[in-house]
Design an enzyme around this catalytic site. Structure first.
Site, PDB file in Angstrom:
ATOM      1  N   TYR A 124     -23.629  32.211  57.610  1.00 23.21           N
ATOM      2  CA  TYR A 124     -22.549  31.478  56.528  1.00 23.21           C
ATOM      3  C   TYR A 124     -22.306  32.576  55.490  1.00 23.21           C
ATOM      4  O   TYR A 124     -21.881  31.916  54.384  1.00 23.21           O
ATOM      5  CB  TYR A 124     -23.043  29.989  56.205  1.00 23.21           C
ATOM      6  CG  TYR A 124     -23.115  29.101  57.141  1.00 23.21           C
ATOM      7  CD1 TYR A 124     -22.695  29.205  58.486  1.00 23.21           C
ATOM      8  CD2 TYR A 124     -23.518  27.656  57.023  1.00 23.21           C
ATOM      9  CE1 TYR A 124     -22.711  28.409  59.454  1.00 23.21           C
ATOM     10  CE2 TYR A 124     -23.354  26.727  58.097  1.00 23.21           C
ATOM     11  CZ  TYR A 124     -22.881  27.173  59.275  1.00 23.21           C
ATOM     12  OH  TYR A 124     -23.097  26.251  60.386  1.00 23.21           O
ATOM     13  N   LYS A 170     -34.995  32.526  66.518  1.00 25.80           N
ATOM     14  CA  LYS A 170     -34.352  33.009  67.941  1.00 25.80           C
ATOM     15  C   LYS A 170     -34.782  34.482  67.987  1.00 25.80           C
ATOM     16  O   LYS A 170     -33.854  35.184  68.464  1.00 25.80           O
ATOM     17  CB  LYS A 170     -33.015  32.539  68.004  1.00 25.80           C
ATOM     18  CG  LYS A 170     -32.431  32.670  69.439  1.00 25.80           C
ATOM     19  CD  LYS A 170     -32.976  31.646  70.442  1.00 25.80           C
ATOM     20  CE  LYS A 170     -32.382  32.081  71.891  1.00 25.80           C
ATOM     21  NZ  LYS A 170     -33.155  31.310  73.124  1.00 25.80           N
ATOM     22  N   ASP A 204     -33.849  26.816  70.241  1.00 26.22           N
ATOM     23  CA  ASP A 204     -33.339  25.786  71.414  1.00 26.22           C
ATOM     24  C   ASP A 204     -34.323  25.043  71.967  1.00 26.22           C
ATOM     25  O   ASP A 204     -34.095  23.583  71.947  1.00 26.22           O
ATOM     26  CB  ASP A 204     -32.807  26.758  72.605  1.00 26.22           C
ATOM     27  CG  ASP A 204     -33.678  27.978  72.991  1.00 26.22           C
ATOM     28  OD1 ASP A 204     -34.702  28.116  72.000  1.00 26.22           O
ATOM     29  OD2 ASP A 204     -33.296  28.577  73.795  1.00 26.22           O
ATOM     30  N   ASP A 228     -28.380  23.719  59.938  1.00 27.65           N
ATOM     31  CA  ASP A 228     -27.244  22.949  59.670  1.00 27.65           C
ATOM     32  C   ASP A 228     -27.135  21.977  61.028  1.00 27.65           C
ATOM     33  O   ASP A 228     -26.796  20.944  61.124  1.00 27.65           O
ATOM     34  CB  ASP A 228     -25.769  23.810  59.796  1.00 27.65           C
ATOM     35  CG  ASP A 228     -24.802  22.975  59.294  1.00 27.65           C
ATOM     36  OD1 ASP A 228     -24.796  21.806  59.219  1.00 27.65           O
ATOM     37  OD2 ASP A 228     -23.689  23.605  59.435  1.00 27.65           O
ATOM     38  N   ASP A 232     -27.909  17.689  61.689  1.00 25.68           N
ATOM     39  CA  ASP A 232     -27.223  16.772  62.111  1.00 25.68           C
ATOM     40  C   ASP A 232     -27.877  15.911  63.444  1.00 25.68           C
ATOM     41  O   ASP A 232     -27.764  14.760  63.533  1.00 25.68           O
ATOM     42  CB  ASP A 232     -25.860  17.227  62.865  1.00 25.68           C
ATOM     43  CG  ASP A 232     -25.040  17.447  61.393  1.00 25.68           C
ATOM     44  OD1 ASP A 232     -25.320  17.359  60.230  1.00 25.68           O
ATOM     45  OD2 ASP A 232     -23.900  17.423  61.665  1.00 25.68           O
TER      46      ASP A 232
HETATM   47 MG    MG Z   1     -23.539  20.228  58.830  1.00 27.45          MG
END
Ligand code: MG
Ligand code: NAI
Length: 336
Positions: A124, A170, A204, A228, A232
């Site tokens: 980001y 990862k 993962d 992120d 969620d």
């Molecule tokens: Mg989010």
């Protein structure tokens, strides 16, 4: 002297949830509220989603309370107000605790774990290029950024009496970037051993284990994009986006917000769950030194769920304001 708090309503369900949160904080302590504008409505009015004045005010206040902003996908070069604000204030740590509530439908035993997400670099960092046929995004990982986020995770584990931190990465594919994250993280971890142990896991596999046995986790430290997505997912384990809070912490500044976005389809309907916003307010109070007040608020939310006065997303039938009223009633009872 009363603490000075910048509040940013944002868009969608933001203004209504913020009004409730302010009224609850006002029951608990004296604060001086300062308003800051940000988000899509601000962009439509001023041509920017984050006016410089808002950043300046955030720097002058003791903390920022933020609800949620809309980020329209179809405006080229539109900058997300919250992503920009986190960067401007160097809020490098995004702390997301996931704690189950009573009477909230769930397939799992009561959970208590936290994700610590790096907030300023990774995928980001906003460096993208594209021509007609090819697009690239730059993923920046630094030793300094990795070490400070992992250190934050260990300090949080120490404070909250967790005994393990999992580094999520990862590195089998992203050998250089996540290789560096892992190397820097393990070096930090060695200073906390054996009191707090450290393991690592591929992102993962963590996504799969969240569904299968989330109770295996305590504190997870990870990079921006992975954090992120996982957070969620984690919110769904404890009742959905409506109940999860987060704190954004830097060396100098702090900002508290629910995990959810502006949920435009719920705006103005008095049905959004206020829990994530109120738990974020409790985190802010604790950060400012009002530990007892924060605990009262946490408990008042638990009691409202026990009495089944809760919004529909978590299996109840109460409106937003009815749930807030119940929480306020529980608070007043606890304080008297
Ligand atoms: Mg989010
Ligand atoms: P969202 O979190 O706003 O909503 C997704 C779904 O979660 C909703 O449709 C609703 O079913 C549920 N939900 C969210 N908050 C809830 C609440 N308080 N009570 C009950 N249910 C709730 O995410 P979405 O739809 O992906 O994004 C909507 C807008 O919000 C977009 O413009 C997005 O960019 C923005 N956004 C902003 C964030 C922020 O300000 N930090 C974070 C995430 C999204």
């Amino acid at each position: 002297m009363a603490k000075k708090i910048l509040f940013i309503n944002g868009d969608g369900i933001g203004p209504e949830l913020m009004a409730h949160a302010k009224s609850i904080v006002d029951v608990l302590t004296d604060v001086q509220w300062v308003e800051g504008e940000a988000g899509y409505a601000t962009f439509q009015k001023c041509g920017t989603s984050l006016p410089e004045e808002t950043v300046q005010r955030a720097k002058e206040c003791d903390a920022t309370l933020f609800c949620a902003v809309t980020t329209p996908p179809n405006i080229p070069n539109y900058k997300s107000a919250i992503v920009t604000l986190r960067k401007e204030l160097d809020l490098y740590a995004n702390l997301r605790p996931f704690v189950s509530l009573p009477n909230v439908p769930s397939n799992y035993p009561p959970l208590r774990f936290a994700i610590v997400r790096e907030n300023t670099e990774g995928m980001y960092c906003g460096i993208e290029e594209a021509d007609e046929n090819r697009a690239t995004a730059t993923r920046i990982i630094t030793r300094k950024g990795s070490a400070r986020i992992v250190r934050f995770a260990f300090e949080y584990a120490k404070k909250e009496k967790f005994s393990n931190v999992t580094l999520v990465h990862k590195a089998n594919v992203l050998r250089k970037t996540d290789g560096l994250f892992l190397e820097a993280g393990k070096e930090v971890a060695s200073a906390y051993s054996p009191a707090i142990s450290c393991d690592d896991a591929l992102v993962d596999s963590v996504a799969m284990r969240f569904v299968k046995s989330p109770q295996d986790f305590q504190v997870l430290a990870t990079t921006n994009l992975f954090g992120d997505i996982l957070s969620d997912e984690a919110s769904a384990l404890i009742g959905g986006l409506g109940v999860a809070p987060s704190a954004n912490i830097g060396e100098k500044y702090s900002l508290f917000e629910p995990v959810h976005g502006s949920a435009p389809k719920y705006a103005g309907k008095n049905i959004a769950n206020p829990t994530g916003m109120l738990r974020a307010s409790a985190m802010m109070l604790a950060h400012l030194g009002f530990e007892a007040e924060a605990a009262h608020l946490e408990d008042a939310i638990v009691q409202a769920c026990k009495s089944n006065v809760k919004t529909r997303d978590i299996g109840g039938s109460a409106s937003t304001s009815e749930m807030v009223q119940e929480i306020k009633k529980n608070l007043t009872r606890a304080i008297c």
